[in-house]
Design a protein around this motif. Structure first.
Motif, mmCIF file in Angstrom:
data_model
loop_
_atom_site.group_PDB
_atom_site.id
_atom_site.type_symbol
_atom_site.label_atom_id
_atom_site.label_comp_id
_atom_site.label_asym_id
_atom_site.label_seq_id
_atom_site.Cartn_x
_atom_site.Cartn_y
_atom_site.Cartn_z
ATOM 1 N N GLU A 331 25.987 62.172 50.722
ATOM 2 C CA GLU A 331 27.443 62.069 50.592
ATOM 3 C C GLU A 331 28.077 63.386 50.998
ATOM 4 O O GLU A 331 27.528 64.446 50.751
ATOM 5 C CB GLU A 331 27.819 61.725 49.155
ATOM 6 N N PHE A 332 29.209 63.259 51.644
ATOM 7 C CA PHE A 332 29.913 64.462 52.059
ATOM 8 C C PHE A 332 30.643 65.071 50.891
ATOM 9 O O PHE A 332 31.228 64.361 50.086
ATOM 10 C CB PHE A 332 30.946 64.126 53.139
ATOM 11 N N ASN A 333 30.561 66.379 50.844
ATOM 12 C CA ASN A 333 31.364 67.064 49.842
ATOM 13 C C ASN A 333 32.748 67.253 50.416
ATOM 14 O O ASN A 333 33.043 66.851 51.523
ATOM 15 C CB ASN A 333 30.737 68.394 49.488
ATOM 16 N N TYR A 334 33.514 67.913 49.634
ATOM 17 C CA TYR A 334 34.898 68.129 50.009
ATOM 18 C C TYR A 334 34.972 69.124 51.153
ATOM 19 O O TYR A 334 34.147 70.029 51.245
ATOM 20 C CB TYR A 334 35.590 68.563 48.721
ATOM 21 N N LEU A 335 35.874 68.881 52.065
ATOM 22 C CA LEU A 335 36.079 69.762 53.216
ATOM 23 C C LEU A 335 37.232 70.697 52.887
ATOM 24 O O LEU A 335 38.359 70.240 52.697
ATOM 25 C CB LEU A 335 36.401 68.941 54.468
ATOM 26 N N GLU A 336 36.898 71.960 52.800
ATOM 27 C CA GLU A 336 37.923 72.915 52.395
ATOM 28 C C GLU A 336 39.061 72.927 53.409
ATOM 29 O O GLU A 336 38.817 73.000 54.611
ATOM 30 C CB GLU A 336 37.312 74.304 52.277
ATOM 31 N N ASN A 337 40.256 72.814 52.894
ATOM 32 C CA ASN A 337 41.480 72.805 53.722
ATOM 33 C C ASN A 337 41.503 71.637 54.708
ATOM 34 O O ASN A 337 42.154 71.723 55.742
ATOM 35 C CB ASN A 337 41.644 74.123 54.473
ATOM 36 N N GLY A 338 40.754 70.586 54.368
ATOM 37 C CA GLY A 338 40.736 69.441 55.270
ATOM 38 C C GLY A 338 40.491 68.157 54.512
ATOM 39 O O GLY A 338 40.413 68.150 53.282
ATOM 40 N N VAL A 339 40.386 67.079 55.259
ATOM 41 C CA VAL A 339 40.203 65.758 54.667
ATOM 42 C C VAL A 339 39.070 65.059 55.405
ATOM 43 O O VAL A 339 38.982 65.143 56.626
ATOM 44 C CB VAL A 339 41.490 64.913 54.791
ATOM 45 N N ILE A 340 38.201 64.393 54.627
ATOM 46 C CA ILE A 340 37.135 63.589 55.228
ATOM 47 C C ILE A 340 37.491 62.139 54.965
ATOM 48 O O ILE A 340 37.738 61.752 53.820
ATOM 49 C CB ILE A 340 35.769 63.917 54.592
ATOM 50 N N ARG A 341 37.528 61.340 55.998
ATOM 51 C CA ARG A 341 37.857 59.921 55.835
ATOM 52 C C ARG A 341 36.674 59.090 56.274
ATOM 53 O O ARG A 341 36.222 59.198 57.419
ATOM 54 C CB ARG A 341 39.082 59.564 56.676
#
Ligand code: NAG
Ligand code: NAG
Ligand code: NAG
Ligand code: NAG
Ligand code: NAG
Ligand code: NAG
Length: 642
Positions: A331-341
């Motif tokens: 699973e992808f973690n959070y992308l700093e200063n960005g968004v994962i869709r």
């Protein structure tokens, strides 16, 4: 109480009544068996039910348990009508009439109640005097041999018996007391007087099945009642009927012999997104069948420890039915200063084939891929990118440009603004302000500073212009004239400057003065001589204008026939005159003078002046008269010289 009871016993045993009884029994009831004899006894005193039972059990077997009509009739006729009321071995236990000897409850058919009985005392019941014991009427006028429920503490005669059955009376059956003897009630599967024989079943019906075996156990004899034949099958086969065959009392086997059937395992299913290959050496989905599972790309086996399943003798597969589960990527973690869709469906978000896209917040730019797809190797096709803060390049600063930005030059970000101005003497070419866009570019190009210039000046008509910049370098005509440029003017020959000799280009691009003009030099207006004419080349007497003179007939011209306007605005000579014919000498003198004038040359003039001075001395002339008189003298002197 015990003592008293003992007394009854002794008395009862030794009484003549007892003796008579014994005598009677031996003669009448025990005619054909003298060992096992069913005998009745009664007490010669009365006692309550409890004591009566205890007395019977102590001296005989138990209280009489009436079993049939024949027995009742026998007792009614044999017992003395002593009291007519005898306790028998029936009591109400837990509200149920029970044979106390066997603890068996009375069946309706076995009862022998007197008319209206059992009435449980009716009137006395309310006083707690319930009638829980049973007496039998003997030799009574009415209801002889019948039963009555009675209060247990009433005193009655005890009626006892001695059993005829011994432990070995019946081999495989129950010994039942009869009035005069006993009989054997054979157990199931046995027969004979003493139940000594066992029934047999057909041995030949026990057949051995294919792939199986049989083993029998005999309780009472070879293939006899209760013999049990247990069947078994080879590994991988199971009995059609698992329970053993038992030889029943009816001389038949309880079941048909079973067969051995191939063990079946549950049918396996081909997994979704996968395949299954089975081999069945003995039968479909049977013992020794093996199935191999595989999954499509992007799916992996799940729910089982093995990809090969075998049907075991137990009828179970050696592992559970496998599924094909979709491959999952980390699973992808959070992308700093960005968004994962990755989509909304939690099931497929991180599963094989799904693509996640990466975007950055405003002011950040993606460094790395913009999307990644989950591969069959459970890995993402791309590394997770970073979101880097977008910076704007500091505007390239040219010479003379003054830059002021909202942030220090090293920290310019989208929305940062810069404003520009120029050093003095320069002017801005382009936008005065610019802003850094979302993608880090300057919206307006950085301006430049151009030296401020003055309008290109034109050379005046009949004149020249010469310009040089502040750096003393000549400025060629047609190119811009920057601030500091100085232009000097001059006029052609015969022309004079009207205005300033020079001008400078000053801030903000204006000349210090207007460009001058060149005007032609003017000579004085000439008039025709008396008795003569003038003819000029131009109407205005300007530089190079020529005027010629002529005299009327008979007049001679004294002076220059032609005068020209020189570059200084002077005529080349004096106005001539027209002389009447008499004045020939003067005319000659004039001509001589004119000739002298034509003979330009300072040395000659000086020489003439010296000669004149000597003559003047000779004629003793003072300086005042020298001016008025000399013409005469000159004429003579010059004439003489010529
Ligand atoms: C009958 O029941 C009583 C008490 O419940 C017991 O003591 C007695 O042994 C029983 N008799 C038989 C023959 O089972
Ligand atoms: C059972 O059979 C065996 C042999 O067939 C024989 O020896 C044995 O005596 C028999 N037993 C009875 C109880 O009949
Ligand atoms: C089941 O049996 C097959 C065939 O013998 C074997 O390959 C597999 O490893 C077994 N699976 C398990 C979990 O024992
Ligand atoms: C720049 O300004 C716009 C409009 O005010 C705003 O929407 C945007 O978020 C700003 N960007 C940054 C990076 O601050
Ligand atoms: C003036 O001079 C010009 C040329 O020298 C000549 O052609 C013209 O006739 C003259 N005019 C007069 C009135 O003499
Ligand atoms: C021209 O004439 C003026 C007076 O009209 C005089 O002062 C000047 O010296 C003259 N120039 C020459 C070169 O003769």
């Amino acid at each position: 109480m015990n003592m008293e009871f003992g007394l009854f016993q002794t008395r009862g045993c030794k009484s003549s009544t007892s003796w008579i009884c014994l005598m009677f029994l031996c003669s009448m009831l025990c005619m054909w068996t003298n060992v096992e004899c069913w005998s009745y006894y009664f007490s010669d005193t009365t006692m309550n039910w409890r004591n009566a039972r205890a007395w019977c059990k102590e001296h005989y077997t138990d209280m009489v348990a009436i079993q049939n009509q024949e027995e009742i009739e026998h007792l009614n006729s044999w017992l003395p009508k002593k009291s007519s009321y005898y306790w028998i071995g029936i009591r109400k236990i837990n509200d149920v009439w029970t044979w106390v000897g066997t603890n068996k409850s009375l069946t309706a058919e076995a009862t022998n109640w007197a008319m209206g009985e059992p009435n449980n005392g009716k009137n006395g019941q309310s006083m707690g005097l319930s009638e829980d014991c049973v007496e039998m009427y003997i030799k009574r006028d009415v209801q002889a041999g019948k039963w009555n429920d009675e209060r247990c503490n009433k005193l009655k005669t005890a009626l006892c018996y001695t059993a005829a059955c011994k432990s070995d009376s019946c081999l495989h059956g129950d010994c039942v007391e009869t009035i005069n003897s006993h009989k054997c009630d054979c157990f199931e599967g046995f027969y004979g007087d003493k139940c000594e024989h066992v029934v047999h079943c057909n041995k030949d019906e026990i057949t051995v099945p294919d792939k199986g075996s049989v083993s029998c156990t005999h309780k009472y004899g070879n293939f006899s009642y209760d013999s049990s034949c247990q069947y078994a099958c080879q590994e991988g086969y199971q009995l059609s009927m698992p329970s053993p065959l038992r030889c029943s009392a009816s001389k038949t086997w309880s079941e048909q012999p079973p067969t051995c059937e191939l063990v079946q395992c549950e049918k396996l299913l081909q997994p979704e997104s996968g395949s299954m290959k089975c081999s069945d050496p003995l039968g479909s989905s049977s013992f020794k069948s093996t199935c191999v599972f595989a999954c499509d790309e992007g799916y992996e086996l799940a729910g089982s420890t093995s990809n090969t399943l075998q049907c075991e003798a137990s009828g179970r597969w050696n592992a559970s039915q496998p599924r094909c589960a979709v491959v999952r990527c980390p699973e992808f973690n959070y992308l700093e200063n960005g968004v994962i869709r990755c989509g909304d469906d939690a099931e497929i978000r991180f599963s094989y084939g799904n693509t996640c896209s990466f975007t950055c917040e405003p002011g950040y730019q993606l460094v790395g891929p913009s999307s990644a797809t989950c591969t069959s190797a459970a890995e993402w096709s791309e590394q997770v990118p970073r979101c880097e803060a977008i910076t704007c390049q500091s505007p390239e600063v040219e010479a003379h440009l003054i830059t002021r930005c909202s942030e220090p030059l090293s920290g310019l970000r989208p929305n940062s603004t810069c404003s520009f101005s120029c050093e003095p003497g320069f002017e801005l070419q382009g936008a005065q302000t610019t802003q850094c866009s979302e993608d880090g570019q300057w919206i307006e190009a950085v301006p430049t500073c151009k030296a401020t210039t003055c309008p290109v000046p034109e050379a005046p008509t009949r004149g020249q212009i010469s310009c040089s910049s502040s750096l003393s370098s000549p400025v060629s005509p047609g190119t811009p004239h920057p601030v500091g440029t100085v232009c000097a003017f001059s006029c052609d020959e015969g022309h004079e400057l009207q205005g300033e000799l020079s001008m400078e280009c000053a801030h903000p691009g204006q000349w210090t003065s207007r460009a001058p003009t060149c005007t032609a030099v003017r000579c004085s207006l000439l008039e025709a001589p008396e008795n003569g004419h003038i003819n000029c080349s131009t109407s205005e007497p300007v530089f190079n204008s020529q005027c010629s003179f002529t005299c009327n007939q008979d007049f001679t011209l004294d002076g220059h026939e032609l005068l020209t306007c020189d570059r200084h605005g002077n005529w080349t000579g004096a106005n001539p005159t027209c002389q009447a014919p008499s004045s020939k000498v003067a005319a000659i003198t004039g001509v001589a003078a004119g000739g002298t004038a034509l003979l330009s040359g300072l040395s000659l003039t000086m020489w003439i002046l010296k000669r004149l001075k000597r003559k003047a001395t000779k004629f003793e002339l003072n300086s005042n008269s020298d001016i008025e008189v000399p013409p005469q003298s000159y004429k003579n002197s010059i004439d003489s010289l010529i």
